[in-house]
Design a protein around this motif. Structure first.
Motif, PDB file in Angstrom:
ATOM      1  N   ASP A  96      39.264  76.414  82.672  1.00  7.40           N
ATOM      2  CA  ASP A  96      39.192  74.965  83.565  1.00  7.40           C
ATOM      3  C   ASP A  96      38.344  74.487  84.865  1.00  7.40           C
ATOM      4  O   ASP A  96      37.629  75.071  85.216  1.00  7.40           O
ATOM      5  CB  ASP A  96      41.006  74.600  83.777  1.00  7.40           C
ATOM      6  CG  ASP A  96      41.209  74.845  85.167  1.00  7.40           C
ATOM      7  OD1 ASP A  96      40.236  74.267  86.200  1.00  7.40           O
ATOM      8  OD2 ASP A  96      41.428  76.159  84.628  1.00  7.40           O
ATOM      9  N   PHE A  97      37.952  73.662  84.164  1.00  2.00           N
ATOM     10  CA  PHE A  97      36.766  72.762  85.675  1.00  2.00           C
ATOM     11  C   PHE A  97      36.904  73.367  86.501  1.00  2.00           C
ATOM     12  O   PHE A  97      36.020  73.322  87.309  1.00  2.00           O
ATOM     13  CB  PHE A  97      36.563  71.412  84.428  1.00  2.00           C
ATOM     14  CG  PHE A  97      35.670  70.646  85.807  1.00  2.00           C
ATOM     15  CD1 PHE A  97      35.043  70.035  85.770  1.00  2.00           C
ATOM     16  CD2 PHE A  97      36.158  69.830  87.426  1.00  2.00           C
ATOM     17  CE1 PHE A  97      33.162  69.521  86.557  1.00  2.00           C
ATOM     18  CE2 PHE A  97      35.367  69.566  87.567  1.00  2.00           C
ATOM     19  CZ  PHE A  97      34.200  68.693  87.498  1.00  2.00           C
ATOM     20  N   GLN A  98      38.732  73.266  87.006  1.00  2.00           N
ATOM     21  CA  GLN A  98      38.824  73.680  88.684  1.00  2.00           C
ATOM     22  C   GLN A  98      38.739  74.666  88.753  1.00  2.00           C
ATOM     23  O   GLN A  98      38.018  75.484  89.696  1.00  2.00           O
ATOM     24  CB  GLN A  98      40.036  73.082  89.315  1.00  2.00           C
ATOM     25  CG  GLN A  98      40.183  71.408  89.646  1.00  2.00           C
ATOM     26  CD  GLN A  98      38.755  71.101  90.722  1.00  2.00           C
ATOM     27  OE1 GLN A  98      38.300  70.652  89.975  1.00  2.00           O
ATOM     28  NE2 GLN A  98      39.324  70.607  91.871  1.00  2.00           N
ATOM     29  N   SER A  99      38.969  75.398  88.547  1.00  2.00           N
ATOM     30  CA  SER A  99      38.841  77.216  87.825  1.00  2.00           C
ATOM     31  C   SER A  99      37.579  77.528  87.984  1.00  2.00           C
ATOM     32  O   SER A  99      36.672  78.700  88.815  1.00  2.00           O
ATOM     33  CB  SER A  99      39.427  77.887  86.993  1.00  2.00           C
ATOM     34  OG  SER A  99      39.279  78.015  86.302  1.00  2.00           O
ATOM     35  N   GLY A 101      34.570  75.948  89.144  1.00  3.52           N
ATOM     36  CA  GLY A 101      34.280  75.884  90.849  1.00  3.52           C
ATOM     37  C   GLY A 101      32.899  75.556  90.522  1.00  3.52           C
ATOM     38  O   GLY A 101      32.090  75.303  90.021  1.00  3.52           O
ATOM     39  N   ARG A 102      32.508  74.447  92.370  1.00  4.06           N
ATOM     40  CA  ARG A 102      31.687  73.626  92.215  1.00  4.06           C
ATOM     41  C   ARG A 102      30.067  74.532  91.793  1.00  4.06           C
ATOM     42  O   ARG A 102      29.235  74.372  91.458  1.00  4.06           O
ATOM     43  CB  ARG A 102      31.847  73.258  93.357  1.00  4.06           C
ATOM     44  CG  ARG A 102      30.736  71.725  93.937  1.00  4.06           C
ATOM     45  CD  ARG A 102      30.730  71.311  94.975  1.00  4.06           C
ATOM     46  NE  ARG A 102      30.704  72.177  96.091  1.00  4.06           N
ATOM     47  CZ  ARG A 102      30.358  72.644  96.705  1.00  4.06           C
ATOM     48  NH1 ARG A 102      28.762  71.792  96.774  1.00  4.06           N
ATOM     49  NH2 ARG A 102      30.319  72.907  98.210  1.00  4.06           N
ATOM     50  N   SER A 105      29.460  75.489  88.958  1.00  4.27           N
ATOM     51  CA  SER A 105      28.798  75.077  87.725  1.00  4.27           C
ATOM     52  C   SER A 105      27.937  74.190  87.424  1.00  4.27           C
ATOM     53  O   SER A 105      26.978  73.262  87.293  1.00  4.27           O
ATOM     54  CB  SER A 105      30.060  73.518  88.012  1.00  4.27           C
ATOM     55  OG  SER A 105      31.315  73.948  87.993  1.00  4.27           O
TER      56      SER A 105
END
Ligand SMILES: NC(=O)c1ccc[n+]([C@@H]2O[C@H](COP(=O)([O-])OP(=O)(O)OC[C@H]3O[C@@H](n4cnc5c(N)ncnc54)[C@H](OP(=O)(O)O)[C@@H]3O)[C@@H](O)[C@H]2O)c1
Length: 257
Positions: A96-99, A101-102, A105
């Motif tokens: 998922d997007f949050q896992s 991580g910035r 990504s």
């Protein structure tokens, strides 16, 4: 004047196979192949394995802008004719997007998107009629993939950029092919992030790297703007065009979650 091919991501997987097939002459006669990736020792091994035409090893990190300055300096100094530009360098993280991580990504966007833009930008002045660009997108660039969101979006960028650039180049004899394969057994899945998400999506099956590359070279020679090497993914691409996004995501969630 030297006639060359430039292949990024050539230390492994798809890029390595492109170099192998170009070295065997599948892309026509070449004086040199410039191979780009970070791991110099892997590139040196490749250069030993394929001595003809000679490989020029360029150990560059394509997520750094300074690498393109270096490449540009080399092109200015040697003034070759670039017959092939094959952009393979890329990576993806599942989850998922949050896992994801910035950091990962942003790194994906830097390499998968900005890297391809920069490579096309530095190589195009050295390309003439008959030259070919292959940008490795993914079926995830056509069929959007939740839980692989940034990667999927980065490959949609590559897909769209390739089609628009191909259109702009109409009349020059230079063509751009977006290659959209499904999974292949390469280094891509060595560090996938969320293993469970990766395993679940890989249930769509794998293509053979050798076959994908052979089909991509043939499609590029014919000037095709898109190459989806497997028939099941051609059907998936068609479904993604027809179905409303909400329905598509519901089907994907039912299949992969
Ligand atoms: N395998 C699949 O299932 C699949 C499916 C669809 C699309 N794709 C796409 O196919 C392309 C090739 O991937 P692959 O499957 O061959 O995976 P791979 O075996 O992991 O190869 C990736 C290549 O990219 C290079 N690379 C990574 N980061 C780099 C950086 N910062 N600068 C320069 N080079 C870098 C790697 O070399 P170094 O580590 O030496 O730098 C390696 O040569 C990617 O764009 C990927 O998104 C793969």
């Amino acid at each position: 004047m030297k006639h060359i091919a430039i292949v990024t991501g050539s230390s492994s997987g798809v890029g390595r196979e492109f170099v192998a097939q170009l070295a065997k002459g599948l892309g026509g006669p070449l004086d040199e192949i410039w191979v780009i990736a970070r791991r110099e020792e892997e590139l040196q091994k490749l250069a030993q394995e394929y001595p003809t035409p000679p490989l020029r090893v360029l150990s560059l990190d394509l997520s750094k802008d300074s690498s393109f300055d270096e490449l540009e300096r080399l092109l200015v100094a040697e003034n070759p004719r670039v017959e092939w530009l094959i952009n393979c360098a890329g990576f993806g993280k599942f989850g998922d997007f949050q896992s994801v991580g910035r950091q990962a990504s942003v790194a994906m966007v830097a390499l998968n998107c900005a890297g391809v833009v920069s490579m096309c930008s530095v190589a195009l002045p050295y390309m003439r009629s008959g030259a070919r660009i292959i940008n490795v997108s993914s079926i995830a660039g056509i069929v959007p993939q939740p839980y692989l969101a940034v990667y999927s979006a980065s490959k949609a960028f590559v897909y769209e950029l390739s089609r628009m650039l191909n259109s702009e180049l109409k009349g020059t004899g230079i063509t751009v092919t977006a290659l959209c394969p499904k999974f292949m057994r390469t280094g891509f899945l060595n560090e996938p992030g969320d293993q469970q998400a990766a395993a679940s999506m890989c249930r769509i099956g794998f293509s053979e790297v050798e076959v994908v590359v052979r089909k991509a070279l043939a499609a590029a020679v014919l000037g095709r703007q898109i190459c989806i090497p497997s028939i099941d993914m051609r059907a998936a691409a068609l479904a993604a065009k027809i179905l409303p996004r909400r329905m598509l995501f519901a089907i994907e969630n039912a299949l992969f979650r």
